[in-house]
Motif scaffolding. Structure first.
Motif, PDB file in Angstrom:
ATOM      1  N   LYS A  10      -9.798  65.145  37.251  1.00 25.57           N
ATOM      2  CA  LYS A  10     -11.186  64.877  36.858  1.00 25.57           C
ATOM      3  C   LYS A  10     -12.168  65.370  37.923  1.00 25.57           C
ATOM      4  O   LYS A  10     -13.235  65.917  37.600  1.00 25.57           O
ATOM      5  CB  LYS A  10     -11.374  63.381  36.607  1.00 25.57           C
ATOM      6  N   LEU A  11     -11.823  65.203  39.194  1.00 23.02           N
ATOM      7  CA  LEU A  11     -12.695  65.673  40.269  1.00 23.02           C
ATOM      8  C   LEU A  11     -12.779  67.197  40.272  1.00 23.02           C
ATOM      9  O   LEU A  11     -13.855  67.770  40.477  1.00 23.02           O
ATOM     10  CB  LEU A  11     -12.177  65.163  41.615  1.00 23.02           C
ATOM     11  N   ILE A  12     -11.662  67.863  40.045  1.00 20.88           N
ATOM     12  CA  ILE A  12     -11.653  69.329  39.978  1.00 20.88           C
ATOM     13  C   ILE A  12     -12.523  69.803  38.826  1.00 20.88           C
ATOM     14  O   ILE A  12     -13.302  70.757  38.961  1.00 20.88           O
ATOM     15  CB  ILE A  12     -10.207  69.851  39.822  1.00 20.88           C
ATOM     16  N   ASP A  13     -12.393  69.139  37.687  1.00 23.05           N
ATOM     17  CA  ASP A  13     -13.191  69.515  36.518  1.00 23.05           C
ATOM     18  C   ASP A  13     -14.685  69.384  36.818  1.00 23.05           C
ATOM     19  O   ASP A  13     -15.473  70.272  36.491  1.00 23.05           O
ATOM     20  CB  ASP A  13     -12.797  68.630  35.335  1.00 23.05           C
ATOM     21  N   ARG A  14     -15.071  68.284  37.448  1.00 21.49           N
ATOM     22  CA  ARG A  14     -16.488  68.089  37.781  1.00 21.49           C
ATOM     23  C   ARG A  14     -16.956  69.127  38.798  1.00 21.49           C
ATOM     24  O   ARG A  14     -18.049  69.691  38.664  1.00 21.49           O
ATOM     25  CB  ARG A  14     -16.689  66.669  38.331  1.00 21.49           C
ATOM     26  N   TRP A  15     -16.136  69.374  39.796  1.00 21.03           N
ATOM     27  CA  TRP A  15     -16.514  70.335  40.837  1.00 21.03           C
ATOM     28  C   TRP A  15     -16.687  71.730  40.251  1.00 21.03           C
ATOM     29  O   TRP A  15     -17.680  72.409  40.527  1.00 21.03           O
ATOM     30  CB  TRP A  15     -15.447  70.353  41.925  1.00 21.03           C
ATOM     31  N   ASN A  16     -15.757  72.156  39.450  1.00 23.58           N
ATOM     32  CA  ASN A  16     -15.815  73.503  38.883  1.00 23.58           C
ATOM     33  C   ASN A  16     -16.954  73.679  37.874  1.00 23.58           C
ATOM     34  O   ASN A  16     -17.372  74.803  37.607  1.00 23.58           O
ATOM     35  CB  ASN A  16     -14.486  73.848  38.214  1.00 23.58           C
ATOM     36  N   LEU A  55     -19.567  64.543  41.651  1.00 21.96           N
ATOM     37  CA  LEU A  55     -18.182  64.074  41.685  1.00 21.96           C
ATOM     38  C   LEU A  55     -18.057  62.666  41.103  1.00 21.96           C
ATOM     39  O   LEU A  55     -16.951  62.217  40.823  1.00 21.96           O
ATOM     40  CB  LEU A  55     -17.645  64.112  43.119  1.00 21.96           C
ATOM     41  N   GLY A  56     -19.180  62.002  40.936  1.00 23.79           N
ATOM     42  CA  GLY A  56     -19.183  60.686  40.329  1.00 23.79           C
ATOM     43  C   GLY A  56     -19.597  60.705  38.870  1.00 23.79           C
ATOM     44  O   GLY A  56     -19.825  59.654  38.275  1.00 23.79           O
ATOM     45  N   ASP A  57     -19.667  61.891  38.281  1.00 17.96           N
ATOM     46  CA  ASP A  57     -20.081  62.014  36.881  1.00 17.96           C
ATOM     47  C   ASP A  57     -19.130  61.225  35.984  1.00 17.96           C
ATOM     48  O   ASP A  57     -17.915  61.202  36.216  1.00 17.96           O
ATOM     49  CB  ASP A  57     -20.086  63.485  36.458  1.00 17.96           C
ATOM     50  N   THR A  58     -19.687  60.586  34.961  1.00 15.66           N
ATOM     51  CA  THR A  58     -18.877  59.719  34.102  1.00 15.66           C
ATOM     52  C   THR A  58     -18.654  60.287  32.704  1.00 15.66           C
ATOM     53  O   THR A  58     -18.128  59.587  31.833  1.00 15.66           O
ATOM     54  CB  THR A  58     -19.527  58.331  33.971  1.00 15.66           C
ATOM     55  N   LYS A  59     -19.059  61.531  32.469  1.00  8.31           N
ATOM     56  CA  LYS A  59     -18.855  62.104  31.139  1.00  8.31           C
ATOM     57  C   LYS A  59     -17.366  62.135  30.804  1.00  8.31           C
ATOM     58  O   LYS A  59     -16.548  62.591  31.597  1.00  8.31           O
ATOM     59  CB  LYS A  59     -19.416  63.521  31.072  1.00  8.31           C
ATOM     60  N   ARG A  60     -17.038  61.645  29.615  1.00 15.38           N
ATOM     61  CA  ARG A  60     -15.634  61.572  29.221  1.00 15.38           C
ATOM     62  C   ARG A  60     -15.093  62.952  28.897  1.00 15.38           C
ATOM     63  O   ARG A  60     -15.722  63.749  28.228  1.00 15.38           O
ATOM     64  CB  ARG A  60     -15.478  60.673  27.988  1.00 15.38           C
ATOM     65  N   ARG A  61     -13.889  63.215  29.403  1.00 13.54           N
ATOM     66  CA  ARG A  61     -13.167  64.427  29.052  1.00 13.54           C
ATOM     67  C   ARG A  61     -11.957  64.025  28.232  1.00 13.54           C
ATOM     68  O   ARG A  61     -11.287  63.029  28.520  1.00 13.54           O
ATOM     69  CB  ARG A  61     -12.716  65.186  30.310  1.00 13.54           C
ATOM     70  N   THR A  62     -11.643  64.796  27.219  1.00 11.14           N
ATOM     71  CA  THR A  62     -10.532  64.462  26.337  1.00 11.14           C
ATOM     72  C   THR A  62      -9.214  64.907  26.967  1.00 11.14           C
ATOM     73  O   THR A  62      -9.196  65.764  27.860  1.00 11.14           O
ATOM     74  CB  THR A  62     -10.699  65.142  24.976  1.00 11.14           C
ATOM     75  N   PRO A  63      -8.097  64.331  26.514  1.00 13.17           N
ATOM     76  CA  PRO A  63      -6.792  64.753  27.044  1.00 13.17           C
ATOM     77  C   PRO A  63      -6.557  66.265  26.980  1.00 13.17           C
ATOM     78  O   PRO A  63      -6.079  66.848  27.963  1.00 13.17           O
ATOM     79  CB  PRO A  63      -5.797  63.964  26.195  1.00 13.17           C
ATOM     80  N   PRO A  64      -6.859  66.949  25.877  1.00 11.00           N
ATOM     81  CA  PRO A  64      -6.666  68.411  25.877  1.00 11.00           C
ATOM     82  C   PRO A  64      -7.529  69.116  26.921  1.00 11.00           C
ATOM     83  O   PRO A  64      -7.101  70.109  27.516  1.00 11.00           O
ATOM     84  CB  PRO A  64      -7.067  68.817  24.453  1.00 11.00           C
ATOM     85  N   GLU A  65      -8.737  68.616  27.151  1.00 10.83           N
ATOM     86  CA  GLU A  65      -9.605  69.228  28.164  1.00 10.83           C
ATOM     87  C   GLU A  65      -9.038  68.997  29.561  1.00 10.83           C
ATOM     88  O   GLU A  65      -9.067  69.902  30.416  1.00 10.83           O
ATOM     89  CB  GLU A  65     -11.017  68.657  28.046  1.00 10.83           C
ATOM     90  N   LEU A  66      -8.511  67.797  29.808  1.00  8.56           N
ATOM     91  CA  LEU A  66      -7.885  67.523  31.097  1.00  8.56           C
ATOM     92  C   LEU A  66      -6.614  68.355  31.265  1.00  8.56           C
ATOM     93  O   LEU A  66      -6.315  68.841  32.363  1.00  8.56           O
ATOM     94  CB  LEU A  66      -7.575  66.030  31.224  1.00  8.56           C
ATOM     95  N   ASP A  67      -5.871  68.525  30.174  1.00  4.67           N
ATOM     96  CA  ASP A  67      -4.667  69.364  30.227  1.00  4.67           C
ATOM     97  C   ASP A  67      -5.007  70.797  30.621  1.00  4.67           C
ATOM     98  O   ASP A  67      -4.263  71.446  31.367  1.00  4.67           O
ATOM     99  CB  ASP A  67      -3.956  69.372  28.866  1.00  4.67           C
TER     100      ASP A  67
END
Length: 279
Positions: free
Chosen positions: A135-141, A146-158
């Protein structure tokens, strides 16, 4: 998949009827109009995440039904149906109608599965730390806090996990042996290993092991200054952005072979706009 009228076999037991149906935007609208009781607070970010998965072909039918009670009130499925409407796609669902009104009281009352549970099922270790790092990598990129709370779905995290698999494994392996010696949340230690390792793995090891071990350091060295700041402020509740800013500030001085006796925050809240950027 396009919305078509398809008749599916039904299974009936007393008042309860079960069938499969391809539901598109117009049918979703019909069903949502029967959502007359505020059973659950609508969470736009959750529905938006489902809609993104549907648009990208990543939404998987898992058998969870659309539930309708005996009074013809929809009581389970509002987020999925709103996602169908938003994505303008058609998805297959199992629909159960005629359920007792009391069925709502036990629907979704079990322990929810998490993305970490999915990683554990696939044989990964340190799944909580791995999930937090993804989740931190996703926010950084994506240039987010780094404290963003937007939900990411399992496929997006994958997608993030798969793209950064090797660097994530490397970061977690090193974090496991050092995080307990660093006065910073384990997820932020993992993120430091990952982000600095993207720039130079050798320098990253020297820097992070120095922060963890504290051997052969002297006052004025960036590693010493960061280590002491973290130790002295161990009881402080820094934000993720603040931990990253302190770490990157010390890292940059270390890479430039400069003395550093004090770490400072910028004025105001630390954000992606004013935090130090590792180089």
């Amino acid at each position: 998949m396009t919305e078509t009228e398809v008749t599916y076999p039904t299974l009936t037991d007393g008042d309860v009827t079960v069938w499969f149906e391809d539901i598109g935007p117009s049918r979703a609208d019909e069903l949502l109009k029967t959502y007359k009781v505020d059973y659950r607070k609508f969470r736009p970010s959750y529905a938006e995440g489902l809609a993104r998965d549907m648009e990208n072909g990543n939404w998987n039918f898992d058998g969870s039904p659309i539930r309708i009670d005996i009074e013809e009130n929809l009581f389970d499925g509002q987020h999925r149906l709103n996602a169908v409407r938003k994505s303008k796609t058609t998805q297959r669902f199992c629909v159960i109608a005629g359920l007792p009104v009391k069925a709502y009281d036990t629907t979704d009352s079990g322990l929810a599965r998490t993305y970490a549970d999915s990683l554990r099922r696939r044989g990964y270790n340190n799944v909580s730390m791995r999930t937090a790092l993804i989740k931190l990598i996703d926010r950084w990129n994506n240039g987010l806090s780094l404290g963003d709370t937007k939900r990411r779905t399992p496929p997006e995290l994958d997608a993030v996990h798969n793209k950064n698999m090797d660097s994530i494994n490397w970061a977690i392996s090193n974090t496991v042996s050092t995080s307990y010696k660093v006065d910073m949340p384990p997820a932020m230690v993992a993120f430091a290993w990952w982000s600095l390792g993207q720039l130079d793995t050798t320098d990253c090891k020297t820097f992070m092991v120095g922060v963890a071990e504290g051997e052969n350091l002297r006052k004025g060295q960036p590693i010493y200054t960061l280590r002491e700041r973290l130790r002295n402020d161990a009881e402080e509740r820094y934000t993720r952005n603040e931990y990253a800013h302190l770490t990157f500030q010390a890292w940059n001085a270390f890479r430039d072979s400069k003395e550093l006796t004090r770490l400072q925050f910028p004025s105001g809240l630390v954000s992606r706009d004013n935090m130090a950027v590792p180089r």
